[in-house]
Write a protein that holds these residues in place. Sequence first.
Motif, PDB file in Angstrom:
ATOM      1  N   GLU A  64     132.795   0.198  55.231  1.00  0.00           N
ATOM      2  CA  GLU A  64     132.309   1.485  54.689  1.00  0.00           C
ATOM      3  C   GLU A  64     132.127   2.476  55.853  1.00  0.00           C
ATOM      4  N   SER A  65     132.948   3.528  55.847  1.00  0.00           N
ATOM      5  CA  SER A  65     133.037   4.425  57.004  1.00  0.00           C
ATOM      6  C   SER A  65     131.702   4.996  57.468  1.00  0.00           C
ATOM      7  N   LEU A  66     130.855   5.444  56.542  1.00  0.00           N
ATOM      8  CA  LEU A  66     129.596   6.050  56.969  1.00  0.00           C
ATOM      9  C   LEU A  66     128.625   4.996  57.501  1.00  0.00           C
ATOM     10  N   VAL A  67     128.716   3.771  56.975  1.00  0.00           N
ATOM     11  CA  VAL A  67     127.911   2.667  57.502  1.00  0.00           C
ATOM     12  C   VAL A  67     128.372   2.375  58.932  1.00  0.00           C
ATOM     13  N   ILE A  68     129.702   2.380  59.123  1.00  0.00           N
ATOM     14  CA  ILE A  68     130.279   2.133  60.442  1.00  0.00           C
ATOM     15  C   ILE A  68     129.819   3.190  61.447  1.00  0.00           C
ATOM     16  N   VAL A  69     129.874   4.467  61.050  1.00  0.00           N
ATOM     17  CA  VAL A  69     129.484   5.538  61.974  1.00  0.00           C
ATOM     18  C   VAL A  69     128.018   5.381  62.404  1.00  0.00           C
ATOM     19  N   GLN A  70     127.156   5.044  61.444  1.00  0.00           N
ATOM     20  CA  GLN A  70     125.741   4.860  61.772  1.00  0.00           C
ATOM     21  C   GLN A  70     125.548   3.647  62.677  1.00  0.00           C
ATOM     22  N   TYR A  71     126.318   2.589  62.419  1.00  0.00           N
ATOM     23  CA  TYR A  71     126.250   1.387  63.261  1.00  0.00           C
ATOM     24  C   TYR A  71     126.632   1.730  64.696  1.00  0.00           C
ATOM     25  N   ILE A  72     127.745   2.452  64.854  1.00  0.00           N
ATOM     26  CA  ILE A  72     128.213   2.849  66.180  1.00  0.00           C
ATOM     27  C   ILE A  72     127.129   3.659  66.891  1.00  0.00           C
ATOM     28  N   ASP A  73     126.495   4.571  66.145  1.00  0.00           N
ATOM     29  CA  ASP A  73     125.455   5.408  66.753  1.00  0.00           C
ATOM     30  C   ASP A  73     124.288   4.559  67.250  1.00  0.00           C
ATOM     31  N   GLU A  74     123.948   3.521  66.465  1.00  0.00           N
ATOM     32  CA  GLU A  74     122.772   2.710  66.799  1.00  0.00           C
ATOM     33  C   GLU A  74     123.052   1.679  67.896  1.00  0.00           C
ATOM     34  N   VAL A  75     124.259   1.140  67.931  1.00  0.00           N
ATOM     35  CA  VAL A  75     124.581   0.131  68.945  1.00  0.00           C
ATOM     36  C   VAL A  75     124.763   0.757  70.323  1.00  0.00           C
ATOM     37  N   TRP A  76     125.594   1.816  70.375  1.00  0.00           N
ATOM     38  CA  TRP A  76     125.837   2.469  71.653  1.00  0.00           C
ATOM     39  C   TRP A  76     124.857   3.625  71.803  1.00  0.00           C
ATOM     40  N   SER A  77     123.593   3.252  71.896  1.00  0.00           N
ATOM     41  CA  SER A  77     122.520   4.241  71.852  1.00  0.00           C
ATOM     42  C   SER A  77     122.404   5.053  73.150  1.00  0.00           C
ATOM     43  N   SER A  78     123.051   4.608  74.223  1.00  0.00           N
ATOM     44  CA  SER A  78     122.966   5.374  75.468  1.00  0.00           C
ATOM     45  C   SER A  78     123.962   6.530  75.480  1.00  0.00           C
ATOM     46  N   GLY A  79     124.942   6.494  74.572  1.00  0.00           N
ATOM     47  CA  GLY A  79     125.918   7.583  74.493  1.00  0.00           C
ATOM     48  C   GLY A  79     125.332   8.775  73.747  1.00  0.00           C
ATOM     49  N   PRO A  80     126.103   9.885  73.641  1.00  0.00           N
ATOM     50  CA  PRO A  80     125.607  11.054  72.895  1.00  0.00           C
ATOM     51  C   PRO A  80     125.265  10.667  71.451  1.00  0.00           C
ATOM     52  N   SER A  81     124.167  11.191  70.922  1.00  0.00           N
ATOM     53  CA  SER A  81     123.747  10.847  69.558  1.00  0.00           C
ATOM     54  C   SER A  81     124.670  11.441  68.521  1.00  0.00           C
ATOM     55  N   ILE A  82     124.914  10.672  67.465  1.00  0.00           N
ATOM     56  CA  ILE A  82     125.750  11.173  66.380  1.00  0.00           C
ATOM     57  C   ILE A  82     124.864  11.711  65.264  1.00  0.00           C
ATOM     58  N   LEU A  83     123.862  10.920  64.858  1.00  0.00           N
ATOM     59  CA  LEU A  83     122.929  11.416  63.845  1.00  0.00           C
ATOM     60  C   LEU A  83     121.873  12.289  64.514  1.00  0.00           C
ATOM     61  N   PRO A  84     121.330  13.281  63.761  1.00  0.00           N
ATOM     62  CA  PRO A  84     120.261  14.106  64.331  1.00  0.00           C
ATOM     63  C   PRO A  84     119.048  13.236  64.649  1.00  0.00           C
ATOM     64  N   SER A  85     118.213  13.713  65.562  1.00  0.00           N
ATOM     65  CA  SER A  85     117.061  12.901  65.944  1.00  0.00           C
ATOM     66  C   SER A  85     115.906  13.054  64.952  1.00  0.00           C
ATOM     67  N   ASP A  86     115.811  14.191  64.292  1.00  0.00           N
ATOM     68  CA  ASP A  86     114.705  14.421  63.365  1.00  0.00           C
ATOM     69  C   ASP A  86     115.001  13.783  62.006  1.00  0.00           C
ATOM     70  N   PRO A  87     114.045  12.995  61.455  1.00  0.00           N
ATOM     71  CA  PRO A  87     114.304  12.313  60.182  1.00  0.00           C
ATOM     72  C   PRO A  87     114.697  13.244  59.039  1.00  0.00           C
ATOM     73  N   TYR A  88     114.118  14.450  58.966  1.00  0.00           N
ATOM     74  CA  TYR A  88     114.485  15.356  57.885  1.00  0.00           C
ATOM     75  C   TYR A  88     115.931  15.837  58.061  1.00  0.00           C
ATOM     76  N   ASP A  89     116.275  16.204  59.286  1.00  0.00           N
ATOM     77  CA  ASP A  89     117.663  16.625  59.553  1.00  0.00           C
ATOM     78  C   ASP A  89     118.629  15.484  59.255  1.00  0.00           C
ATOM     79  N   ARG A  90     118.204  14.254  59.531  1.00  0.00           N
ATOM     80  CA  ARG A  90     119.049  13.088  59.235  1.00  0.00           C
ATOM     81  C   ARG A  90     119.280  12.981  57.731  1.00  0.00           C
TER      82      ARG A  90
END
Lengths: 220, 233
Positions: free
Chosen positions: B71-97
Motif C-alpha cells: 500500500e503506497s501511502l503505508v510505504i511512504v509513511q514507513y520510509i519516513d519513520e525508518v529513515w528518520s535522520s533524512g528530510p521529513s516527509i510528513l509534517p511535524s505537527d499532528p494537525y498538519d499531518r
Amino acid sequence: MADDQVILLDYWVSVFGMRVRIALAEKEIKYESREEDLLGNKSDLLLKMNPIYKKIPVLIHNGKPVCESLIIVQYIDEIWNDRSPLLPSEPYQRAQARFWADFVDKKVAPRGVLWKKGEEQEAAKNELVETFKILEGELGDKPYFGGETFGFVDISLVTFSCWFHAFEMFGKFSMKAEFPKITEWAKRCMQRESVAKSLQDPKKVDEFVVEYRKKSLGLE
Amino acid sequence: MANTSSTHDVKVLGAWPSPFVIRARIALNIKSVEYEFLAETPGSKSQLLLQSNPVHKKIPVLIHRGKPIAESLVIVQYIDEVWSSGPSILPSDPYDRAIARFWAAYVDDKFFPSLRPIKSAQGEEKAALVKQVNEGLVLLEEAFQKSSKGKAFFGGDRIGYLDVAFGSMLGWLRATEKMGEVKLLDEAKTPGLVQWAESFCADGAVKGLIPDTEKIVEFAKLIAARMKGSGSS
C-alpha cells in the motif's frame, strides 16, 4: 490538556463514529458528543467542518476539524501520546497496523451484503466471507490483531462486531461457525470498557439495517 | 552520515507507469536511500509479488531486509519513520499531518478514480466527468494555498507527503488531458497547482520518475487494445 475543547460529531449506529469513541475512551479524553440527524438534516456545523464529504465522524479539537475515522484515531494517538498508545511504536509493526486497518476499510466497510440484492448481494457476501477468512488467518492465535495489546487494527474492526448479526441475517452464514477466532476476539474486546461503552446493541443495529433497506434503498 | 544500507536491503517491486509505485520511489529518493527496482512484467505477476503481497497481489511492494510492506501511502509513511535522520516527509505537527493524510486519501478515493474514465468517455458523460475533476482540482488548489503558506510545495520549502501523494499522479493527469483532448490543470482556475506541478517535476527527488506524457498515452492504448483483444491474461 485541561483546557482542550473536544467535540465529536457522530451518529449512533456508525461504525466509523464508534472507532473514534473507542479511541477517546482508551485515552480517557473528555469530550462533547453531538448526534447528527444524518437521514434528515445535517447540521450547519457538520457542513462547515467537513465540506468535502459532509460525513461523520468529525473530531473538532479546539475549533479545528479532523475528518476520516482512521485519520482521527491516529491524530488522537499523536496528540495524547502520553498514555495508552494505540499504534505500535516500531515502524514495521506500525506499517502492518496501517495496512490491516486499510484492509478493513476496503473490504469490510462497504457491507454490500446488507445494501444490495440478488446477484450483487451474493457476490458481496462471497467477498465478505473471503475477507473474514483472511482476517481469521491474520488474527491466528494472538489475543489481538496487534499481538498482546489492543490497538489500531482491533479498533478499526471491532466496531463491526455489533453488525455481525446483521451480516449473518442477510448473508446467511454463521460468524461463530466459520470464524471462531474472530468471534472469540470480539468477545475479548467487549470486555474492555472503551469498547463495551462505544458499540451499539446488535438488536438495534438489525432494526436499523432492516429499516434503512426499506426506506432508503427500497429493498425488503 | 552516509546511508549504510546496501542496495540488497531495499527493493521496490513495481512498474514505471504506476503512480503508486512512483510514490515509493520518490520517498526513497528524498531520504537518499539506494534501492533495487524490480520491474513487474505488465500482464503477469511474479512469484515474489504474490509472496510479498498475497492479500492484494498489487504493486508497489517495498521489501526492506526481507520484510514486505504494501500500500503506497503505508510505504511512504514507513520510509519516513525508518529513515528518520533524512528530510521529513510528513509534517511535524499532528494537525498538519492529519490534513496531509486527509488530502492524500482524497486523491486516492476521489480524485484518481474520477480521472481514469475520462480518456474513453464521450459527449455528456465526458463533460460531467471533466466537471468533477475540475471541481476536485479547485479543492486541491485551496488545500495547496492553505498548506504551502506561500511556499513552493504542499510541504512548504521541500516536497512532503501530499506533494508525493498528488504529484505522483501528474503523468496520468497530463496523459488524460491529451487523450481526452481536455484541459484540466488550468492557469486561470488553479494557478498555484500549475506552478507547483512544474516545481514538483523539477525536484531532485522526482526527476526522471514522472513518465513522459507520450509514453503513458502509448501504454494506455496498449492496455486498452489488450483488453479488447484475444482476452488472454
